[in-house]
Design an enzyme around this catalytic site. Sequence first.
Site, PDB file in Angstrom:
ATOM      1  N   ASP A 188       0.858  -1.187   0.000  1.00 28.23           N
ATOM      2  CA  ASP A 188       0.000   0.000   0.000  1.00 28.23           C
ATOM      3  C   ASP A 188       0.892   1.233   0.000  1.00 28.23           C
ATOM      4  O   ASP A 188       2.095   1.144   0.295  1.00 28.23           O
ATOM      5  CB  ASP A 188      -0.906  -0.014   1.239  1.00 28.23           C
ATOM      6  CG  ASP A 188      -1.842   1.194   1.298  1.00 28.23           C
ATOM      7  OD1 ASP A 188      -2.433   1.526   0.253  1.00 28.23           O
ATOM      8  OD2 ASP A 188      -1.968   1.812   2.368  1.00 28.23           O
ATOM      9  N   SER A 189       0.289   2.376  -0.260  1.00 30.85           N
ATOM     10  CA  SER A 189       1.032   3.633  -0.226  1.00 30.85           C
ATOM     11  C   SER A 189       1.441   3.995   1.195  1.00 30.85           C
ATOM     12  O   SER A 189       2.313   4.840   1.389  1.00 30.85           O
ATOM     13  CB  SER A 189       0.176   4.757  -0.816  1.00 30.85           C
ATOM     14  OG  SER A 189      -1.039   4.879  -0.095  1.00 30.85           O
TER      15      SER A 189
ATOM     16  N   CYS B   6      -4.200  -1.054  -2.233  1.00 30.24           N
ATOM     17  CA  CYS B   6      -4.267   0.400  -2.410  1.00 30.24           C
ATOM     18  C   CYS B   6      -5.191   0.658  -3.584  1.00 30.24           C
ATOM     19  O   CYS B   6      -4.950   0.153  -4.693  1.00 30.24           O
ATOM     20  CB  CYS B   6      -2.861   0.943  -2.690  1.00 30.24           C
ATOM     21  SG  CYS B   6      -2.795   2.685  -3.174  1.00 30.24           S
TER      22      CYS B   6
ATOM     23  N   GLU C 273      -4.936   8.779   9.871  1.00 26.13           N
ATOM     24  CA  GLU C 273      -3.549   8.596  10.282  1.00 26.13           C
ATOM     25  C   GLU C 273      -3.197   9.418  11.518  1.00 26.13           C
ATOM     26  O   GLU C 273      -2.250   9.101  12.237  1.00 26.13           O
ATOM     27  CB  GLU C 273      -2.606   8.898   9.112  1.00 26.13           C
ATOM     28  CG  GLU C 273      -2.802   7.909   7.975  1.00 26.13           C
ATOM     29  CD  GLU C 273      -1.673   7.879   6.970  1.00 26.13           C
ATOM     30  OE1 GLU C 273      -0.641   8.530   7.207  1.00 26.13           O
ATOM     31  OE2 GLU C 273      -1.823   7.178   5.951  1.00 26.13           O
TER      32      GLU C 273
ATOM     33  N   CYS D  77     -11.215   3.409  -0.418  1.00 25.70           N
ATOM     34  CA  CYS D  77      -9.851   3.685   0.033  1.00 25.70           C
ATOM     35  C   CYS D  77      -9.648   2.823   1.270  1.00 25.70           C
ATOM     36  O   CYS D  77     -10.553   2.717   2.110  1.00 25.70           O
ATOM     37  CB  CYS D  77      -9.667   5.165   0.370  1.00 25.70           C
ATOM     38  SG  CYS D  77      -8.066   5.540   1.147  1.00 25.70           S
TER      39      CYS D  77
ATOM     40  N   HIS E 144      -8.123   3.246   3.934  1.00 22.94           N
ATOM     41  CA  HIS E 144      -8.227   3.929   5.228  1.00 22.94           C
ATOM     42  C   HIS E 144      -9.673   3.986   5.731  1.00 22.94           C
ATOM     43  O   HIS E 144      -9.909   4.020   6.942  1.00 22.94           O
ATOM     44  CB  HIS E 144      -7.720   5.375   5.114  1.00 22.94           C
ATOM     45  CG  HIS E 144      -6.240   5.527   5.065  1.00 22.94           C
ATOM     46  ND1 HIS E 144      -5.494   5.135   3.976  1.00 22.94           N
ATOM     47  CD2 HIS E 144      -5.357   6.037   5.961  1.00 22.94           C
ATOM     48  CE1 HIS E 144      -4.215   5.425   4.194  1.00 22.94           C
ATOM     49  NE2 HIS E 144      -4.108   5.963   5.397  1.00 22.94           N
TER      50      HIS E 144
END
Length: 267
Positions: free
Chosen positions: A9-10, A72, A151, A183, A185
């Site tokens: 993932d990024s 991702c 995050e 996404c 997240h």
Amino acid sequence: MNNPIGVFDSGVGGLTVAREIMRQLPNENLVYFGDTARVPYGSKSKSTVLKYSRQIVRFLRTKNVKAIVVACNTASALALDEIAAELDIPIIGVVKPGAKMAVETTNTGNVGVIGTVSTVKSGIYNDYIRELNADITVVSKACPLFCPLVEEGLLEDRVTDDIAARYLQVMKEYKVDTLVLGCTHYPLIRNTIKRFMGDDVVLVNPAFETAKSLKELLTQRNLLNQEKQRPQHEYYVSDGVESFIAFADSVLPCHVTDTKVIDIESY
């Protein structure tokens, strides 16, 4: 076959995909790479995301992975097809499984998709969904502030509630009955999104669907690990070990004891 599965993932969002793989495929060994030095991918060009993804795949191949999961949405949208054509091992992304479940879930034919700027701009969810059912109306919305909020650990916070209300109002206006969390997240603020959208809207988590698709793929290819021993997971990042471990411990069902920094630019 006990070779590990590569997951990348990024940054840290792909840990939600790793979590689902651990739950649904408890015997499998994982090698996770988070490109924490170059995050986010969501605002970068296709050529840059493709370059980064190729470097990460080259690194994962040094770990003798038997399959790769692009955890991702941005890389799945912009790089997956080209990388798949270059590989001799299975590789899957998170977009197709999520799109498929959205089509199977909707009753009204109104589907919402939220994601990064690049994922939404690519139109890949729209394309896959309409490929499966051309009668479905897809409403897409980029939600770039969700990633930094996650995050920062602001999972249950008034700021996140306010931003969600601003982003998601359009979904209510179009009366979507299914919303794709496009996404990795976003599942971490699922409660916030659910509160605003209401119980009548089904939230599709592509991380869950991807782990399900991976299990089917490994079964078909006879690549499942049949050994019953405790799985071994390895974690690598391009920067920020301490913050990665702290975040991983809040997401994964196991404690992350060792994470290594690698120079991904050298691959």
